[in-house]
Design a protein around this motif. Structure first.
Motif, PDB file in Angstrom:
ATOM      1  N   ASP A   1       0.696  -1.377   0.021  1.00 41.37           N
ATOM      2  CA  ASP A   1       0.252   0.087  -0.296  1.00 41.37           C
ATOM      3  C   ASP A   1       0.903   1.207   0.298  1.00 41.37           C
ATOM      4  O   ASP A   1       1.464   1.370   0.654  1.00 41.37           O
ATOM      5  CB  ASP A   1      -0.978   0.360   0.918  1.00 41.37           C
ATOM      6  CG  ASP A   1      -1.968  -1.139   0.877  1.00 41.37           C
ATOM      7  OD1 ASP A   1      -3.062  -0.952   0.555  1.00 41.37           O
ATOM      8  OD2 ASP A   1      -1.785  -2.363   1.962  1.00 41.37           O
TER       9      ASP A   1
ATOM     10  N   SER B   1      -2.866   0.176  -3.946  1.00 42.99           N
ATOM     11  CA  SER B   1      -3.742  -0.455  -2.664  1.00 42.99           C
ATOM     12  C   SER B   1      -3.719  -1.533  -2.579  1.00 42.99           C
ATOM     13  O   SER B   1      -3.972  -2.298  -4.337  1.00 42.99           O
ATOM     14  CB  SER B   1      -4.993   0.434  -2.951  1.00 42.99           C
ATOM     15  OG  SER B   1      -5.826  -0.291  -2.150  1.00 42.99           O
ATOM     16  N   ASP B   2      -3.208  -2.657  -1.819  1.00 44.79           N
ATOM     17  CA  ASP B   2      -3.056  -4.684  -1.902  1.00 44.79           C
ATOM     18  C   ASP B   2      -2.364  -4.348  -3.502  1.00 44.79           C
ATOM     19  O   ASP B   2      -3.140  -5.771  -3.818  1.00 44.79           O
ATOM     20  CB  ASP B   2      -4.509  -4.327  -1.731  1.00 44.79           C
ATOM     21  CG  ASP B   2      -4.681  -5.904  -1.462  1.00 44.79           C
ATOM     22  OD1 ASP B   2      -3.309  -6.417  -1.086  1.00 44.79           O
ATOM     23  OD2 ASP B   2      -5.306  -6.385  -1.216  1.00 44.79           O
TER      24      ASP B   2
ATOM     25  N   LYS C   1      -1.975  -3.236  -5.646  1.00 46.79           N
ATOM     26  CA  LYS C   1      -2.866  -3.006  -7.627  1.00 46.79           C
ATOM     27  C   LYS C   1      -2.597  -0.932  -8.017  1.00 46.79           C
ATOM     28  O   LYS C   1      -3.044  -0.608  -7.027  1.00 46.79           O
ATOM     29  CB  LYS C   1      -3.834  -3.277  -7.435  1.00 46.79           C
ATOM     30  CG  LYS C   1      -4.626  -3.223  -8.956  1.00 46.79           C
ATOM     31  CD  LYS C   1      -5.845  -4.151  -9.408  1.00 46.79           C
ATOM     32  CE  LYS C   1      -6.429  -3.615 -10.305  1.00 46.79           C
ATOM     33  NZ  LYS C   1      -7.037  -1.918 -10.599  1.00 46.79           N
TER      34      LYS C   1
ATOM     35  N   ILE D   1      -4.553   2.276  -8.273  1.00 46.17           N
ATOM     36  CA  ILE D   1      -5.893   2.664  -8.582  1.00 46.17           C
ATOM     37  C   ILE D   1      -5.890   3.561  -9.721  1.00 46.17           C
ATOM     38  O   ILE D   1      -5.568   4.815  -9.645  1.00 46.17           O
ATOM     39  CB  ILE D   1      -5.919   3.184  -7.171  1.00 46.17           C
ATOM     40  CG1 ILE D   1      -5.540   2.199  -6.324  1.00 46.17           C
ATOM     41  CG2 ILE D   1      -7.497   3.934  -7.370  1.00 46.17           C
ATOM     42  CD1 ILE D   1      -6.605   3.018  -4.758  1.00 46.17           C
ATOM     43  N   ASP D   2      -6.710   3.793 -10.607  1.00 51.90           N
ATOM     44  CA  ASP D   2      -6.449   4.105 -11.691  1.00 51.90           C
ATOM     45  C   ASP D   2      -8.087   4.613 -12.655  1.00 51.90           C
ATOM     46  O   ASP D   2      -8.100   5.109 -13.309  1.00 51.90           O
ATOM     47  CB  ASP D   2      -5.699   4.086 -13.084  1.00 51.90           C
ATOM     48  CG  ASP D   2      -5.953   2.635 -13.480  1.00 51.90           C
ATOM     49  OD1 ASP D   2      -6.982   2.092 -12.715  1.00 51.90           O
ATOM     50  OD2 ASP D   2      -5.233   2.062 -14.450  1.00 51.90           O
ATOM     51  N   GLY D   3      -8.535   3.860 -11.861  1.00 48.82           N
ATOM     52  CA  GLY D   3     -10.251   4.144 -12.021  1.00 48.82           C
ATOM     53  C   GLY D   3     -10.669   3.750 -12.679  1.00 48.82           C
ATOM     54  O   GLY D   3     -10.525   3.268 -13.681  1.00 48.82           O
TER      55      GLY D   3
ATOM     56  N   ILE E   1      -7.635   8.626   3.625  1.00 42.36           N
ATOM     57  CA  ILE E   1      -8.055   7.525   2.768  1.00 42.36           C
ATOM     58  C   ILE E   1      -7.746   6.513   2.664  1.00 42.36           C
ATOM     59  O   ILE E   1      -8.242   5.179   2.709  1.00 42.36           O
ATOM     60  CB  ILE E   1      -8.087   8.627   1.159  1.00 42.36           C
ATOM     61  CG1 ILE E   1      -8.637   9.475   1.897  1.00 42.36           C
ATOM     62  CG2 ILE E   1      -8.506   7.900   0.042  1.00 42.36           C
ATOM     63  CD1 ILE E   1      -8.359  11.459   0.335  1.00 42.36           C
ATOM     64  N   PHE E   2      -5.583   6.217   2.673  1.00 42.90           N
ATOM     65  CA  PHE E   2      -5.348   4.765   1.783  1.00 42.90           C
ATOM     66  C   PHE E   2      -4.653   4.052   2.971  1.00 42.90           C
ATOM     67  O   PHE E   2      -4.699   3.204   2.841  1.00 42.90           O
ATOM     68  CB  PHE E   2      -4.810   5.372   1.014  1.00 42.90           C
ATOM     69  CG  PHE E   2      -4.942   6.057  -0.565  1.00 42.90           C
ATOM     70  CD1 PHE E   2      -5.778   5.771  -1.346  1.00 42.90           C
ATOM     71  CD2 PHE E   2      -5.257   7.493  -0.936  1.00 42.90           C
ATOM     72  CE1 PHE E   2      -6.290   5.603  -2.626  1.00 42.90           C
ATOM     73  CE2 PHE E   2      -4.937   7.535  -2.137  1.00 42.90           C
ATOM     74  CZ  PHE E   2      -6.259   6.673  -2.815  1.00 42.90           C
ATOM     75  N   ASN E   3      -4.568   4.541   4.282  1.00 40.52           N
ATOM     76  CA  ASN E   3      -3.824   3.994   5.119  1.00 40.52           C
ATOM     77  C   ASN E   3      -2.502   3.511   4.236  1.00 40.52           C
ATOM     78  O   ASN E   3      -2.609   1.867   4.791  1.00 40.52           O
ATOM     79  CB  ASN E   3      -5.342   3.143   5.671  1.00 40.52           C
ATOM     80  CG  ASN E   3      -3.928   1.953   6.231  1.00 40.52           C
ATOM     81  OD1 ASN E   3      -2.751   2.506   7.519  1.00 40.52           O
ATOM     82  ND2 ASN E   3      -4.688   1.034   7.201  1.00 40.52           N
ATOM     83  N   PRO E   4      -1.877   3.942   4.112  1.00 42.28           N
ATOM     84  CA  PRO E   4      -0.721   3.682   3.482  1.00 42.28           C
ATOM     85  C   PRO E   4       0.458   3.137   3.948  1.00 42.28           C
ATOM     86  O   PRO E   4       0.797   3.126   5.258  1.00 42.28           O
ATOM     87  CB  PRO E   4      -0.028   4.543   2.253  1.00 42.28           C
ATOM     88  CG  PRO E   4      -0.255   5.024   2.707  1.00 42.28           C
ATOM     89  CD  PRO E   4      -1.388   5.288   3.961  1.00 42.28           C
ATOM     90  N   GLN E   5       1.080   2.040   4.165  1.00 42.27           N
ATOM     91  CA  GLN E   5       1.982   1.599   4.799  1.00 42.27           C
ATOM     92  C   GLN E   5       3.589   3.001   4.517  1.00 42.27           C
ATOM     93  O   GLN E   5       4.795   2.751   5.214  1.00 42.27           O
ATOM     94  CB  GLN E   5       2.915   0.233   4.409  1.00 42.27           C
ATOM     95  CG  GLN E   5       1.775  -0.470   4.375  1.00 42.27           C
ATOM     96  CD  GLN E   5       2.386  -1.785   3.784  1.00 42.27           C
ATOM     97  OE1 GLN E   5       1.970  -2.170   2.582  1.00 42.27           O
ATOM     98  NE2 GLN E   5       3.711  -2.973   4.230  1.00 42.27           N
TER      99      GLN E   5
END
Lengths: 315, 315
Positions: free
Chosen positions: B131, B147-148, B150, B152-154, B253-257
């Motif tokens: 993430d 994200s996970d 992958k 994210i490009d919508g 929003i993304f809770n990234p690492q």
């Protein structure tokens, strides 16, 4: 018999429990007060008894799992509610394991707004939509995002806290400690707080009257706005502007096909949603705005129950 | 022979072309001016010749595909550059099909900031991170989110335009038309514009001197700040504050690492990044902040090339 799940929606006020099948049919619907003041153990026992009652009523075997929507932040992987502002005393509660012990059933736990997004995606306004932004306007401002068919909840399962994104670095203080979060404009508590402050001034005769009659809550502000009180109307309009700017941010980040707006505060309707939609159009990039549809939730207060069922039925 | 890709990074100033293998070894490195003024066809022909030269030099067979990073907004599925602010005349250019015709090779096209995020994820600072939020601070403010595991490009492949998210609904006008986008504070053009406006006043002797000597760009503002010019320092600090608030939004929003900061503007270093980090800590929710690591890009100006190779090697 079709595939069914037991669904639980734990909120600050009520606990609800239903039995829902994979076609979205609701076969049982119970509601009790959360009575959070009785303590964590009492609430968990109450939920377990509601699950047992639902299973007995619908003659559901022990192998049927239970989806639970609970206030966050929570850790969906470990099944722990880390804390819950609307449930006093809830601090690192292993809700999944406790309910599994009490009911003997498999329990799947999710953050309430994320679960609601799943409800809209599988059973509501966003069926067939691969890229969804869902916002829940209630006491707080919850959010859930589905990207390419998958819920975005981040490395620790704590995302997507859409309500705690700032739209104004010089804005009002939020309950989270930051400034200008969209929740600090567009939520039940924020609208109430603005209304309470205005009620003590000479700017709003309607809110002063509401304060004299009782507590000024978001409903009182919306009613005063509807009755033509200009100061109250400005609070609702400002909430809508902030909502629209935040939705513009989410469109530019996620390039979604659809935004679904749920939650009780959305019942304010046009005075809130019209400025939101106008502002969204000013803040979203046009290429992305062209592809996005804005909808109200169709599931009403059952969005969380449908999403809790989806945790089980659509895993 | 290890698995290789031809990688192309098309920017407003330069076109770069490399051959990169799946261990991240760079075997060829060419750079030419984009010369966008010569027109779309000339630029595309130049890219095709660079691809041919790389293949000839490295004796690469016709079955080896080419990854191309290009300015957006672009449609990665159809391979079309919709428009490119820094490439005059580019309007709905079918770059993928044109390059496939000219080179006889399979072409994979991606938005530059999204491709850079892939570069960091597969070859750079974010290897092993599931993430990731990546921001590219350059003339504009680009962003890419994983994200996970992958990208994210919508729905239309147009996300994630992180630079065009507002941090101040009452902020300065952005080139996109909205108000207070983080790019309108923290980008080469925004810092330059603030510097140019200050240079015409009596607040900044250093910037007035810079204007007398030539054009005031972001570098001139950073230099003036470093030399102790208080007004120039305030521009850089404000850019950092806006950056930090935006990063706080992305964390929530993304809770990234991990957050990785790339792009030439990040070379300003501490005067920009220290206020950003302090503000991030004020705006991110603590549960999520605890789990996130903030890093500078390790790939430097080759981030896009590595990402373009990843389009091919890691698909």
């Amino acid at each position: 018999m079709s595939n069914v799940a037991i669904a639980v929606d734990l909120g600050g006020t009520n606990v609800r429990c239903s039995v829902i099948d994979d076609a979205g049919r609701v076969a049982f619907d119970a509601r009790q007060s959360s009575d959070a003041a009785e303590g964590v153990d009492a609430v968990i026992s109450r939920i377990a008894r509601m699950i047992d009652a639902a299973a007995t009523d619908q003659q559901i075997g022990a192998s049927v799992a239970v989806g639970v929507a609970a206030p966050g932040p929570l850790d969906p992987q470990r099944g722990i509610v880390r804390y819950a502002p609307n449930l006093p005393g809830w601090d690192e509660v292993p809700l999944r394991d406790r309910l599994e012990e009490l009911t003997g059933r498999e329990i799947l736990l999710g953050n309430d707004a994320n679960v609601q997004a799943l409800g809209e995606f599988h059973f509501g306004a966003a069926q067939g939509v691969r890229d969804l932004v869902y916002v829940a306007l209630g006491t707080g401002f919850g959010g859930g995002v589905i990207s390419d068919g998958k819920l975005i909840d981040g490395a620790g399962g704590l995302g997507a806290e859409l309500g705690h994104t700032t739209v104004n670095i010089a804005g009002p203080r939020c309950t989270c400690g930051a400034l200008g979060c969209v929740e600090a404009y567009c939520s039940g508590w924020a609208i109430a707080r603005h209304g309470q402050m205005l009620a003590g001034t000479d700017r709003s005769p309607a809110l002063a009257a509401a304060a004299a009659a009782g507590e000024v809550d978001a409903r009182a502000v919306a009613d005063a706005a509807e009755d033509g009180d200009a100061a109250a109307a400005a609070i609702i309009q400002q909430a809508g502007l902030a909502l629209g700017a935040a939705l513009g941010n989410f469109v530019n980040i996620f390039n979604p096909q659809m935004i679904v707006i749920g939650g009780g505060l959305a019942e304010i309707g046009t005075p809130l949603l019209e400025p939101a939609e106008a502002t969204l159009k000013q803040f979203a990039l046009h290429d992305m705005l062209d592809g996005v549809e804005l909808r109200r939730s169709r599931l009403g207060t059952r969005t969380g129950l449908f999403g809790a069922a989806a945790l089980v039925l659509k895993r």
